[in-house]
Design a protein around this motif. Sequence first.
Motif, PDB file in Angstrom:
ATOM      1  N   UNK A  42      23.855  63.196  45.339  1.00 24.15           N
ATOM      2  CA  UNK A  42      24.888  62.408  44.651  1.00 24.15           C
ATOM      3  C   UNK A  42      26.281  63.021  44.798  1.00 24.15           C
ATOM      4  N   UNK A  43      26.352  64.237  45.300  1.00 31.47           N
ATOM      5  CA  UNK A  43      27.600  64.986  45.592  1.00 31.47           C
ATOM      6  C   UNK A  43      28.281  65.548  44.349  1.00 31.47           C
ATOM      7  N   UNK A  44      27.736  65.308  43.176  1.00 36.60           N
ATOM      8  CA  UNK A  44      28.350  65.886  41.985  1.00 36.60           C
ATOM      9  C   UNK A  44      28.078  67.385  41.953  1.00 36.60           C
ATOM     10  N   UNK A  45      29.033  68.153  41.464  1.00 41.24           N
ATOM     11  CA  UNK A  45      28.884  69.608  41.334  1.00 41.24           C
ATOM     12  C   UNK A  45      28.434  69.895  39.908  1.00 41.24           C
TER      13      UNK A  45
ATOM     14  N   UNK B  91      37.443  67.194  45.669  1.00 48.22           N
ATOM     15  CA  UNK B  91      36.833  67.206  44.341  1.00 48.22           C
ATOM     16  C   UNK B  91      37.903  67.426  43.279  1.00 48.22           C
ATOM     17  N   UNK B 107      33.981  66.059  39.499  1.00 47.54           N
ATOM     18  CA  UNK B 107      33.672  64.693  39.880  1.00 47.54           C
ATOM     19  C   UNK B 107      32.782  64.668  41.108  1.00 47.54           C
ATOM     20  N   UNK B 108      32.404  63.469  41.523  1.00 48.05           N
ATOM     21  CA  UNK B 108      31.505  63.315  42.675  1.00 48.05           C
ATOM     22  C   UNK B 108      32.234  63.387  44.009  1.00 48.05           C
ATOM     23  N   UNK B 109      33.544  63.452  43.960  1.00 49.96           N
ATOM     24  CA  UNK B 109      34.291  63.650  45.191  1.00 49.96           C
ATOM     25  C   UNK B 109      34.760  62.364  45.846  1.00 49.96           C
TER      26      UNK B 109
END
Lengths: 111, 115
Positions: A42-45, B91, B107-109
């Motif tokens: 999902x690319x969230x950190x 990000x 955020x998800x970027x």
Amino acid sequence: AQTVTQSQPEMSVQEAETVTLSCTYDTSESNYYLFWYKQPPSRQMILVIRQEAYKQQNATENRFSVNFQKAAKSFSLKISDSQLGDTAMYFCAFRFRNLIFGKGTKLSVKP
Amino acid sequence: EPEVTQTPSHQVTQMGQEVILRCVPISNHLYFYWYRQILGQKVEFLVSFYNNEISEKSEIFDDQFSVERPDGSNFTLKIRSTKLEDSAMYFCASSSFSQKNEKLFFGSGTQLSVL
């Protein structure tokens, strides 16, 4: 200048097994903080765990624990009882002023 | 858990064009950040922002970049004249405090592709 090195670009582990991700860093500072972040597809950190450099006790968060060796400037992450949902990129990060990241380790948990 | 929201998730632009990347930080947070990650490379700090001004910026954050909090909810990153090497994942992050152990919410970027 501070640097963070993750020497394992990719790793894999069987479900329910234990895996350790390595991280080393370089700094001349004595009071700083270390973090492991997870980045799923999902690319969230997402923050996994954090460690304060002045604390000798290793941080733990459920199945996640660290092995912090201040003299060796080493900060490894151990994931116990690996689950499929642990599949993600894992970033080690150092903070003195701003957050500095390593290049990441791609972890795949196999069923 | 509250989230940082970034839009768009993917932006394609022509070299030399201006782009604005948008972020909505968590509502009670006071500190805001932009990071970027070029494919296959590290996540790199760009800038931090507090009390309507830049508190710190990296060497990457040159005159082509600017940040703004135009209203009480949005935090934007503008690139005036994009270059091919600006292609990266950007990000946004926010935190309630600036202490070193404070958790940054990311955020998800936005994946920026400059053609």
